[in-house]
Scaffold this motif. Structure first.
Motif, PDB file in Angstrom:
ATOM      1  N   SER A  64      -7.377 -38.622 -23.561  1.00 17.92           N
ATOM      2  CA  SER A  64      -7.393 -37.135 -23.920  1.00 17.92           C
ATOM      3  C   SER A  64      -5.937 -36.527 -23.974  1.00 17.92           C
ATOM      4  CB  SER A  64      -8.241 -36.289 -23.122  1.00 17.92           C
ATOM      5  OG  SER A  64      -7.796 -36.403 -21.477  1.00 17.92           O
ATOM      6  N   LEU A  65      -5.872 -35.380 -24.703  1.00 18.45           N
ATOM      7  CA  LEU A  65      -4.393 -34.707 -24.856  1.00 18.45           C
ATOM      8  C   LEU A  65      -4.536 -33.323 -24.338  1.00 18.45           C
ATOM      9  CD1 LEU A  65      -1.841 -35.155 -26.365  1.00 18.45           C
ATOM     10  CD2 LEU A  65      -2.822 -34.759 -28.465  1.00 18.45           C
ATOM     11  N   CYS A  66      -3.805 -32.771 -23.785  1.00 19.21           N
ATOM     12  CA  CYS A  66      -3.620 -31.425 -23.381  1.00 19.21           C
ATOM     13  C   CYS A  66      -2.132 -31.078 -23.457  1.00 19.21           C
ATOM     14  CB  CYS A  66      -4.227 -31.018 -22.005  1.00 19.21           C
ATOM     15  SG  CYS A  66      -4.383 -29.457 -21.513  1.00 19.21           S
ATOM     16  N   TYR A  67      -1.986 -29.754 -24.080  1.00 20.53           N
ATOM     17  CA  TYR A  67      -0.550 -29.227 -24.169  1.00 20.53           C
ATOM     18  C   TYR A  67      -0.217 -28.241 -23.072  1.00 20.53           C
ATOM     19  CZ  TYR A  67       0.059 -31.824 -28.626  1.00 20.53           C
ATOM     20  OH  TYR A  67       0.431 -32.513 -29.691  1.00 20.53           O
ATOM     21  N   THR A  68       0.846 -28.192 -22.689  1.00 21.37           N
ATOM     22  CA  THR A  68       1.202 -27.017 -21.793  1.00 21.37           C
ATOM     23  C   THR A  68       1.504 -25.755 -22.387  1.00 21.37           C
ATOM     24  OG1 THR A  68       3.670 -27.346 -22.183  1.00 21.37           O
ATOM     25  CG2 THR A  68       2.741 -28.726 -20.223  1.00 21.37           C
TER      26      THR A  68
ATOM     27  N   ASN B 280      -8.386 -30.814 -18.614  1.00 19.54           N
ATOM     28  CA  ASN B 280      -9.733 -31.229 -18.318  1.00 19.54           C
ATOM     29  C   ASN B 280     -10.583 -30.848 -17.122  1.00 19.54           C
ATOM     30  OD1 ASN B 280      -9.394 -33.114 -20.520  1.00 19.54           O
ATOM     31  ND2 ASN B 280      -8.297 -34.749 -18.931  1.00 19.54           N
ATOM     32  N   ALA B 281     -10.358 -29.212 -16.912  1.00 19.75           N
ATOM     33  CA  ALA B 281     -11.070 -28.711 -16.083  1.00 19.75           C
ATOM     34  C   ALA B 281     -11.139 -29.388 -14.680  1.00 19.75           C
ATOM     35  CB  ALA B 281     -12.321 -28.486 -16.251  1.00 19.75           C
ATOM     36  N   TRP B 282      -9.715 -29.609 -14.476  1.00 14.55           N
ATOM     37  CA  TRP B 282      -9.092 -30.170 -13.224  1.00 14.55           C
ATOM     38  C   TRP B 282      -9.786 -31.406 -13.137  1.00 14.55           C
ATOM     39  CZ3 TRP B 282      -8.956 -25.613  -9.222  1.00 14.55           C
ATOM     40  CH2 TRP B 282      -7.713 -24.516  -9.879  1.00 14.55           C
ATOM     41  N   GLY B 283     -10.462 -32.137 -13.954  1.00 16.54           N
ATOM     42  CA  GLY B 283     -11.115 -33.471 -14.046  1.00 16.54           C
ATOM     43  C   GLY B 283     -12.534 -33.433 -13.382  1.00 16.54           C
TER      44      GLY B 283
END
Ligand code: ADP
Length: 546
Positions: A182-186, A234-237
């Motif tokens: 998965s990929l999440c941008y700041t 990721n909703a804090w995993g």
């Protein structure tokens, strides 16, 4: 010599398999965009994730292709967590609160090929789709009969119709656990957003660590409400941890106001909730005046920004809800430290315990932490000396997606991630954030913690939210002021609030002024946005310079 144990890759698909096998009837409850409550089970989430994986196969989407989501916390988003990553593609969760040009920028940077969105984000998608040439399939996360007829978005399909074409008879592929998941941008408050690219291995290990008793302490007996959005880290995993432990999951959808959250918690028997302080502030403002009680909520993890001690006290003393103060960032998956007591601290007087609870906590196994001075040398762990906080570990970022490695290398050749936070660490290993390095206030050669100033203001009964900023001063370099939004119907004067600081801080640390505003601007992840606040303060003069 190699060990002789099974070398099974740690894959995200194994989590949903576990949840479906051993906790197949355990519920996943969602408040939908439509407003109603939807109920499903872990077994059904697996079935539909597999249908989604087949739909992606049918599109001919290769392994590693990016599939984006712009969605609230809900069961279809959860199916994407498993169907997209489990089938070897990369789930790119997009923060819908970003400006549309920024959304287009990250879709292009990630080269997303499919983009699935909740209908509440239709206007956003209508604004960006022409700017996103890499996307070849747009999917509305809705029933077939809810698909807007005249959206203008070419080839738009409804998620339900799209996955209904497949039967879910599917075997998860096996591959290297270091494959991207998965990929999440700041949020990119300075410059372009940067992508944190998580792997199956990092996500699985992080989820294990998050479940530990001294982390979030989650089990099959819990009912978990992640208010923290699935579009941010990721909703804090939690969507992974909940599957690993077989907990019931309650997903709040778009209704994040205090009343809706309280009602959902009570209706579903929520035992554990997670969110940023501003969300809990809204919840407390709903329950406190009406003297409501939480009948099932036992613990809440609060992080993403400093949790004011007054909030910890309100939850624990007035409601019997334990607060776990936690620290993390997009680059750390996010969990780095959680504040839980050591054995010897259990017998301390409450006042002492409260001082500990205000800290961001101890590193969890898997995360190494240190603080260094300007010369890069380790600072002592005395709870007083501060330094730049550095971390390393298997779920800590090594390099930004298509970007640079921010790591600094120590004498032993080990790479550390500079967090941009300034912190102290005490002899027991409890870390406390003083500030983000860019928010630290430098006055007369000394540093003043804006978090300390905010925490004290938030302890005043009339204050709903407080933000401290440093204003330029010809003699002192900078002086702190505190910007305050009061609770509805409550009031406090400038003089009263300044007097409230006396005895709590050294004289020179007390802010020079109080500025009252209707509301403190919040950023895309619900945190106070000091950059915006500075815009509001343009032209402001410190009292002794007027
Ligand atoms: P952004 O706010 O840029 O989207 P993150 O969500 O990754 O990025 O935020 C990470 C930052 O949030 C940390 O570096 C730290 O400054 C702040 N933060 C997170 N948790 C806490 C906490 N418990 N107390 C104080 N600051 C925190």
């Amino acid at each position: 010599m190699q060990g002789l144990m099974q070398n099974q890759p740690l894959l995200i698909s194994s989590m949903i398999e576990f949840a479906a096998h051993y906790h197949g009837t355990t519920e996943v409850v969602s408040r939908r965009v439509e407003g109603d409550i939807h109920r499903t089970t872990w077994a059904a989430v697996r079935q539909r994730s597999k249908q989604l994986a087949q739909a992606l196969d049918a599109l001919g989407l290769p392994q590693g292709a990016r599939v984006a989501s712009i969605a609230w916390n809900g069961y279809r988003h959860l199916e994407m967590y498993y169907g997209v990553s489990g089938s070897g593609r990369v789930l790119h969760t997009i923060n819908p609160r970003l400006h549309f040009e920024q959304v287009a920028w990250i879709v292009n940077h990630a080269e997303d090929e499919v983009l699935c969105f909740d209908l509440s984000f239709l206007p956003l998608v209508q604004a960006v789709y022409r700017l996103c040439p890499t996307v070849k399939q747009w999917v509305a996360l809705c029933d077939a009969d809810k698909l807007p007829a005249d959206s203008g978005i070419p080839g738009l399909v409804s998620y339900e119709a799209w996955i209904a074409a497949h039967d879910g008879r599917y075997h998860w592929p096996q591959f290297d656990e270091n494959t991207a998941s998965s990929l999440c941008y700041t949020s990119g408050t300075t410059g372009h957003p940067k992508g944190a690219l998580y792997s199956h291995r990092s996500s699985t290990l992080h989820a294990y660590a998050a479940a530990l008793p001294d982390s979030m302490g989650l089990s099959a007996r819990d009912v978990i409400l992640p208010v923290v959005p699935m579009f941010h880290v990721n909703a804090w995993g939690i969507p992974y941890t909940a599957a690993q432990v077989g907990a019931k999951l309650v997903l709040p959808g778009p209704a994040l106001d205090g009343k809706s959250l309280y009602e959902l918690m009570e209706a579903e028997g929520v035992t554990f909730a997670a969110g940023v302080p501003t969300i809990w502030q809204m919840l407390l403002s709903h329950v406190q005046p009406q003297q409501l009680r939480f009948s099932s909520l036992k613990r809440t993890v609060i992080g993403g920004a400093a949790c004011p001690p007054a909030m910890i006290a309100a939850f624990e003393d007035d409601f019997g809800v334990q607060v776990l103060h936690a620290w993390g960032m997009t680059e750390t998956s996010p969990l780095g430290a959680v504040c839980t007591f050591k054995a010897g601290q259990m017998a301390l007087p409450k006042e002492e315990q409260r001082k500990i609870s205000a800290k961001q906590g101890r590193a969890i196994y898997g995360v190494e932490m240190k603080i260094v001075g300007g010369d890069g040398r380790d600072q002592p762990w005395d709870g007083k000396t501060y330094g730049d906080l550095l971390v390393r570990g298997p779920w800590i970022l090594q390099q930004y997606y298509k970007g640079e490695s921010p790591l600094v290398v120590d004498e032993a050749g080990l790479g550390w991630l500079p967090t941009g936070d300034v912190a102290t660490i005490d002899a027991d290993g409890f870390m406390q954030i003083t500030d983000r390095s860019k928010d630290v206030i430098k006055s007369g050669g000394e540093w003043i913690s804006s978090i300390d100033i905010e925490n004290i203001a938030m302890g005043h009964p009339a204050v709903a939210m407080a933000a401290c900023v440093g204003m330029a001063h010809p003699k002192w370099d900078e002086r702190p002021i505190v910007v305050v939004a009061t609770k509805p119907g409550a009031s406090v004067t400038r003089e009263e609030l300044l007097a409230f600081y006396e005895g709590k801080l050294a004289k020179w640390q007390i802010p020079d002024d109080v500025v009252f505003v209707d509301a403190i601007p919040l950023g895309a992840t619900g945190k106070m946005l000091k950059t915006k606040l500075r815009e509001v303060l343009v032209g402001y003069q410190l009292p002794d310079l007027r």
